[in-house]
Design a protein around this motif. Structure first.
Motif, short mmCIF file in Angstrom:
data_model
loop_
_atom_site.label_atom_id
_atom_site.label_comp_id
_atom_site.label_asym_id
_atom_site.label_seq_id
_atom_site.Cartn_x
_atom_site.Cartn_y
_atom_site.Cartn_z
N PRO A 168 25.43 46.93 84.46
CA PRO A 168 26.31 47.76 84.62
C PRO A 168 26.41 48.64 85.73
O PRO A 168 25.30 48.80 86.47
N PRO A 169 27.40 49.38 86.20
CA PRO A 169 27.16 50.45 87.32
C PRO A 169 26.15 51.39 87.16
O PRO A 169 25.87 51.86 85.80
N PRO A 170 25.43 52.16 88.11
CA PRO A 170 24.40 53.06 87.55
C PRO A 170 25.19 54.50 87.14
O PRO A 170 26.59 54.66 87.45
N PRO A 171 24.53 54.95 86.23
CA PRO A 171 25.18 56.36 85.81
C PRO A 171 25.65 57.22 87.01
O PRO A 171 24.82 57.32 88.11
N GLY A 172 26.72 58.10 86.78
CA GLY A 172 27.08 59.13 88.02
C GLY A 172 28.49 59.41 87.79
O GLY A 172 29.02 59.38 86.85
N ILE A 173 28.86 59.79 88.88
CA ILE A 173 30.30 60.14 89.19
C ILE A 173 31.14 59.12 89.96
O ILE A 173 31.01 58.78 91.12
N TYR A 174 32.25 58.82 89.14
CA TYR A 174 33.19 57.81 89.85
C TYR A 174 34.50 58.22 89.85
O TYR A 174 34.84 59.26 89.07
N VAL A 175 35.29 58.03 90.79
CA VAL A 175 36.59 58.43 91.02
C VAL A 175 37.94 57.50 91.30
O VAL A 175 37.44 56.43 91.78
N PRO A 176 38.68 57.56 90.30
CA PRO A 176 39.76 56.57 90.48
C PRO A 176 40.60 57.14 91.57
O PRO A 176 41.37 57.83 91.05
N ALA A 177 40.48 56.73 92.57
CA ALA A 177 41.14 57.21 93.77
C ALA A 177 42.47 57.08 93.75
O ALA A 177 43.12 55.85 93.41
N VAL A 178 43.15 58.01 94.29
CA VAL A 178 44.61 57.91 94.45
C VAL A 178 44.86 57.28 95.99
O VAL A 178 43.81 57.26 96.80
N LEU A 179 45.99 56.36 95.89
CA LEU A 179 46.00 55.64 97.28
C LEU A 179 47.33 56.40 97.79
O LEU A 179 48.30 56.34 97.39
N PHE A 180 47.20 56.79 99.05
CA PHE A 180 48.28 57.52 99.93
C PHE A 180 49.10 56.30 100.42
O PHE A 180 48.86 55.20 101.10
N ILE A 196 34.37 58.57 84.96
CA ILE A 196 35.25 57.97 86.02
C ILE A 196 36.72 58.84 86.00
O ILE A 196 37.30 58.69 85.03
N MET A 197 36.63 59.84 86.56
CA MET A 197 37.49 60.94 86.42
C MET A 197 38.69 61.35 87.55
O MET A 197 38.24 61.40 88.79
N ALA A 198 39.92 61.42 87.17
CA ALA A 198 41.11 61.80 88.12
C ALA A 198 40.82 63.02 89.09
O ALA A 198 40.90 63.11 90.35
N LEU A 199 40.28 63.97 88.32
CA LEU A 199 40.09 65.15 89.09
C LEU A 199 38.99 65.15 90.21
O LEU A 199 39.05 66.11 91.08
N VAL A 200 38.02 64.31 90.36
CA VAL A 200 37.09 63.88 91.21
C VAL A 200 37.91 63.68 92.70
O VAL A 200 37.49 64.02 93.55
N ASN A 201 39.10 63.24 92.62
CA ASN A 201 40.07 63.26 93.79
C ASN A 201 40.14 64.70 94.60
O ASN A 201 40.10 64.65 95.75
N VAL A 202 40.18 65.64 93.77
CA VAL A 202 40.19 66.98 94.13
C VAL A 202 38.95 67.63 94.62
O VAL A 202 38.60 68.15 95.69
N ALA A 203 37.76 67.24 93.66
CA ALA A 203 36.75 68.39 93.61
C ALA A 203 35.64 67.35 93.37
O ALA A 203 34.75 67.53 92.49
#
Length: 311
Positions: free
Chosen positions: A4-16, A215-222
């Motif tokens: 699996p991917p390693p533990p941590g913080i992932y971001v479902p990145a918005v696409l501009f 894997i969280m949308a708000l990571v895009n911001v912060a």
């Protein structure tokens, strides 16, 4: 056995996009680099926040490749790229997974088909994910997001059965169900199956229950705020972690209230100076001007924390 991917913080990145809805390479690259510098473990390209269903196959491959090349060119080769896949047919999903591998993704996050919702019995769901995993050149993960799958919500028993497959290595719980996360964490070994929460308002509780992270949308911001929270928790600074979680929980609700993807794009463009507000229809553009004074103060608190923590 796949890993699996390693533990941590992932971001479902918005696409501009540019104003005429073409991919905005410069903004995409600026966003990828801000996320990487913010301390993310990996970037999910074409999660729901990346408007995957609005892209052609060629655009999907291009966005994955652009993300991987941008990270590699700026010293972030260690940051993973995960591809959001999953289509309304098993055949197309297999193709998307092969494309993801070719473009540089290490894992695929597979959304369950939902067009023929009455036909998606438990047996059909198990068969779909297993057939996709059998054929995939990269490990797959299950993407459970009832909002975008006509209410289809996989229970922990179904996900655990899928987790026994040697090439199915994790799940993203955008349902935000902490009970489900707890059952999966305690039923499947973390060495072979990673259980990620999909909402920032549940991030710290998921970490407390020894989930793999989020894997969280708000990571895009912060991104940095999420990283500081995780570091504080790991260092035993409970009050600090709880206070950051408070900010994330309020901001997560505000982003959802005012348009999700469109609002996140508008907020990033305003606060960080790149990108724009264009989304592909039928999504609607949003604006940060919609928020109330109280909501604006809550967002400002998080943004100021993010900027201060990024110095």
């Amino acid at each position: 056995m796949s890993s699996p991917p390693p533990p941590g913080i992932y971001v479902p990145a918005v696409l501009f996009f540019t104003d005429d809805e073409e991919l905005d390479d410069d903004a995409i690259k600026a966003h990828v680099l801000r996320l990487a510098r913010g301390g993310v473990t990996g970037i999910l390209v074409q999660g729901s926040n990346g408007e995957a269903q609005h892209l052609s196959h060629d655009e999907r491959k291009y966005a994955i490749r652009l993300t991987r090349q941008t990270l590699d060119a700026h010293g972030f080769a260690h940051v993973l790229v995960i591809a959001g896949t999953g289509a309304q047919s098993t055949r197309e999903t297999k193709k998307l997974n092969a494309d993801a591998k070719e473009a540089g993704a290490t894992h695929a996050l597979v959304l369950t088909p939902s067009t023929w919702r009455p036909s998606m019995t438990k047996d059909a769901i198990l068969r779909f994910h297993r057939e996709v995993a059998d054929a995939s050149p990269i490990p797959t993960m299950v993407y459970n997001f009832p909002v975008v799958t006509a209410g289809l919500d996989l229970d922990s028993d179904t996900i655990a059965e899928l987790g026994a497959h040697p090439n199915i290595v994790g799940v993203k719980l955008s349902c935000g169900h902490l009970g489900k996360l707890t059952r999966l964490v305690t039923a499947l070994p973390s060495s072979s199956f990673a259980t990620f929460i999909g909402r920032s308002d549940s991030f710290m509780p998921a970490v407390v229950m020894q989930g793999a992270g989020g894997i969280m949308a708000l990571v895009n911001v912060a991104p940095r705020a999420h990283r500081v929270l995780l570091d504080a928790w790991n260092a035993g600074r409970m009050d600090e972690a709880r206070d950051i979680q408070r900010m994330l929980s309020h901001a997560d609700a505000i982003c959802g209230k005012y348009g999700g993807i469109g609002f996140i794009k508008a907020l990033v463009a305003k606060e960080f100076g790149y990108g724009g507000v264009t989304v592909r229809g039928p999504l609607l553009q949003s604006s940060v001007d919609k928020v109330s004074a109280q909501e604006g103060n809550l967002l400002r608190e998080l943004i100021e924390f993010e900027l201060k923590s990024s110095k």
